[in-house]
Design an enzyme around this catalytic site. Structure first.
Site, PDB file in Angstrom:
ATOM      1  N   GLY A   1     -71.531  43.970  25.333  1.00 58.02           N
ATOM      2  CA  GLY A   1     -70.234  44.309  24.738  1.00 58.02           C
ATOM      3  C   GLY A   1     -70.364  44.618  23.258  1.00 58.02           C
ATOM      4  CB  THR A   2     -72.479  43.087  20.618  1.00 60.11           C
ATOM      5  OG1 THR A   2     -71.984  41.774  20.878  1.00 60.11           O
ATOM      6  CG2 THR A   2     -72.730  43.258  19.142  1.00 60.11           C
TER       7      THR A   2
ATOM      8  CG  ASN B   1     -63.197  36.232  21.523  1.00 63.23           C
ATOM      9  OD1 ASN B   1     -62.581  37.088  20.879  1.00 63.23           O
ATOM     10  ND2 ASN B   1     -64.109  35.455  20.971  1.00 63.23           N
TER      11      ASN B   1
ATOM     12  CD  GLN C   1     -63.249  36.897  26.807  1.00 63.80           C
ATOM     13  OE1 GLN C   1     -62.868  36.464  27.895  1.00 63.80           O
ATOM     14  NE2 GLN C   1     -64.379  36.494  26.246  1.00 63.80           N
TER      15      GLN C   1
ATOM     16  CB  SER D   1     -69.494  42.402  28.094  1.00 63.98           C
ATOM     17  OG  SER D   1     -70.691  41.702  28.200  1.00 63.98           O
TER      18      SER D   1
ATOM     19  CG  HIS E   1     -72.036  37.885  29.523  1.00 59.84           C
ATOM     20  ND1 HIS E   1     -71.778  36.660  28.939  1.00 59.84           N
ATOM     21  CD2 HIS E   1     -71.933  38.792  28.538  1.00 59.84           C
ATOM     22  CE1 HIS E   1     -71.535  36.850  27.641  1.00 59.84           C
ATOM     23  NE2 HIS E   1     -71.630  38.127  27.385  1.00 59.84           N
TER      24      HIS E   1
ATOM     25  CB  CYS F   1     -71.498  25.645  15.367  1.00 55.13           C
ATOM     26  SG  CYS F   1     -71.249  25.535  17.118  1.00 55.13           S
TER      27      CYS F   1
HETATM   28  N1  PLP Z   1     -65.856  41.082  22.427  1.00 59.20           N
HETATM   29  C1  PLP Z   1     -65.276  39.987  22.927  1.00 59.20           C
HETATM   30  C2  PLP Z   1     -63.786  39.892  22.901  1.00 59.20           C
HETATM   31  C3  PLP Z   1     -66.042  38.949  23.457  1.00 59.20           C
HETATM   32  O1  PLP Z   1     -65.453  37.856  23.949  1.00 59.20           O
HETATM   33  C4  PLP Z   1     -67.446  39.094  23.455  1.00 59.20           C
HETATM   34  C5  PLP Z   1     -68.309  37.994  23.944  1.00 59.20           C
HETATM   35  O2  PLP Z   1     -68.014  36.841  23.772  1.00 59.20           O
HETATM   36  C6  PLP Z   1     -68.001  40.265  22.941  1.00 59.20           C
HETATM   37  C7  PLP Z   1     -67.182  41.240  22.435  1.00 59.20           C
HETATM   38  C8  PLP Z   1     -69.481  40.485  22.932  1.00 59.20           C
HETATM   39  O3  PLP Z   1     -69.957  40.748  24.217  1.00 59.20           O
HETATM   40  P1  PLP Z   1     -71.528  40.564  24.524  1.00 59.20           P
HETATM   41  O4  PLP Z   1     -71.775  39.099  24.581  1.00 59.20           O
HETATM   42  O5  PLP Z   1     -71.748  41.231  25.835  1.00 59.20           O
HETATM   43  O6  PLP Z   1     -72.243  41.239  23.424  1.00 59.20           O
END
Ligand code: PLP
Length: 375
Positions: A69-70, A149, A179, A197, A199, A321
């Site tokens: 997703g990133t 998220n 999400q 994404s 996962h 964290c």
């Molecule tokens: N955008 C949102 C809203 C997310 O929740 C996440 C992952 O937690 C990402 C982007 C990033 O996705 P990835 O972990 O596949 O890079």
């Protein structure tokens, strides 16, 4: 173990792992190879693309696989800015985006882009009007996530898309829909770029996808090279990951109604049971059914996470964290300090059971009763 952190990542069902195993061990051909094994992989790649496109309700020929997703977020932003390089160097986004968007924007600021970060209300909400008011003649891109998220807050993407052309017809719209995958339709959202994404829906980590709409006529390649993904993102395709993504999307789509009803019931039960804990505040009763953000003001969230973890219950701290400081999302809500530092996120999946919610509520109540609050 009680796993209540599905917004972080999800377990992979056996059918998904089996689909991946088959590709890793038997269908291992390179889709670019010109003999049977490769040609078969090429054919299957397109079938898998169809499955993911169906889960997003977008044309398969405008959907491109990414490594996560990133990557999709970064690519979408860069592609939009390239396309609109003659429009201007202004970006509108929100203060509650995932770091994948925010950190990309921060880098762009170093490259002399100007970024407007919209502030949310106390539930994390941002209105379409707020977004539209921030759009200027030099706004190249609006990037607003679909579902937050950390909070589960849902943003009005379709409303933004509908009205954006009245403010600036050139401005492109990206939404990080990581999400929300399997709960939206690209056709209904009308965003130009949509990143997802695998996962988060029972697929493997390390694979995502980006929908690139027709307003991006000649998208700038993310990775020039051997010409894979219509020459937009070269690199030998991650076939096993893609097979797993497709299988996960098919499974989630087949059970969509049932899963959504289940998540709603689970969230309602969690709200009911957690509300009975003295001091506990429910921060996001509305929003996506798989995410619930709550706070125990005065009880630091990292201590709660550690205590629950010792009992094999996985939840996440809203005050991540970062040396006990609230995350950028929680900080943006401008909650009282004690509330902000006590935020935890519970997030649910199709596998979550009512008994798990009851056990988690009991552990939280015990924490509240046996640990001293901070002054
Ligand atoms: N955008 C949102 C809203 C997310 O929740 C996440 C992952 O937690 C990402 C982007 C990033 O996705 P990835 O972990 O596949 O890079």
């Amino acid at each position: 173990m009680i796993y209540l952190d599905h917004a972080a990542t999800t377990p992979v069902p056996k059918a998904v792992a089996d689909a991946m195993y088959e590709v890793l061990t038997r269908q291992y051909g390179n889709p670019s190879s010109q003999y049977g094994l490769g040609l078969e992989m090429k054919r299957r790649m397109e079938a898998w693309r169809q499955s993911v496109a169906a889960a997003m309700d977008c044309p398969a020929d405008r959907l491109f696989f990414t490594s996560c997703g990133t990557e999709g977020d970064n690519w979408a932003i860069r592609a939009a800015l390239w396309q609109n390089r003659h429009v201007g160097r202004h970006i509108v986004t929100t203060a509650v985006e995932h770091s994948a968007v925010l950190e990309c924007c921060k880098w762009l600021e170093r490259d002399e882009y100007e970024v407007t970060y919209l502030a949310p209300d106390q539930q994390g909400g941002i209105t379409a009007q707020q977004v539209l008011d921030a759009v200027r003649p030099d706004t190249a891109l609006v990037s607003v996530m679909l579902v937050n998220n950390e909070l589960g807050t849902i943003y009005p993407i379709a409303e933004i898309a509908e009205n954006l052309p009245h403010k600036n017809e050139k401005t492109l719209l990206h939404t990080d829909a990581v999400q929300g995958l399997t709960t939206f339709s690209c056709k209904a959202l009308h965003a130009d770029l949509v990143s997802v994404s695998a996962h988060k829906i029972g697929g493997p980590k390390g694979i995502g996808a980006l929908y690139i709409g027709p307003r991006l006529r000649n998208p700038r390649p993310l990775l020039p090279g051997g010409g894979q993904e219509s020459a937009l993102r070269s690199g030998t395709e991650a076939t096993a990951q893609i097979a797993g993504f497709a299988k996960a999307a098919e499974l989630r789509m087949a059970n969509k109604q049932k899963d959504q009803a289940h998540l709603q019931t689970i969230k309602a039960q969690a709200i009911e049971e957690l509300t009975k804990i003295p001091d506990l505040q429910i921060l996001t009763p509305q929003g996506a059914p798989h995410i619930l953000s709550v706070s125990l003001p005065g009880w630091p969230s990292q201590n709660i996470v550690n205590d629950l973890s010792a009992q094999n219950i996985c939840v996440s701290a809203g005050s991540a964290c970062h040396q006990g400081k609230p995350s950028h999302v929680i900080s943006a809500l401008r909650l009282p300090k004690r509330t902000a530092s006590g935020v935890i996120r519970l997030s649910f999946g199709p596998e979550t059971t009512p008994a798990e919610i009851t056990a988690c509520a009991a552990a939280l109540r015990t924490h509240r009763e046996t640990r001293l609050p901070m002054l």
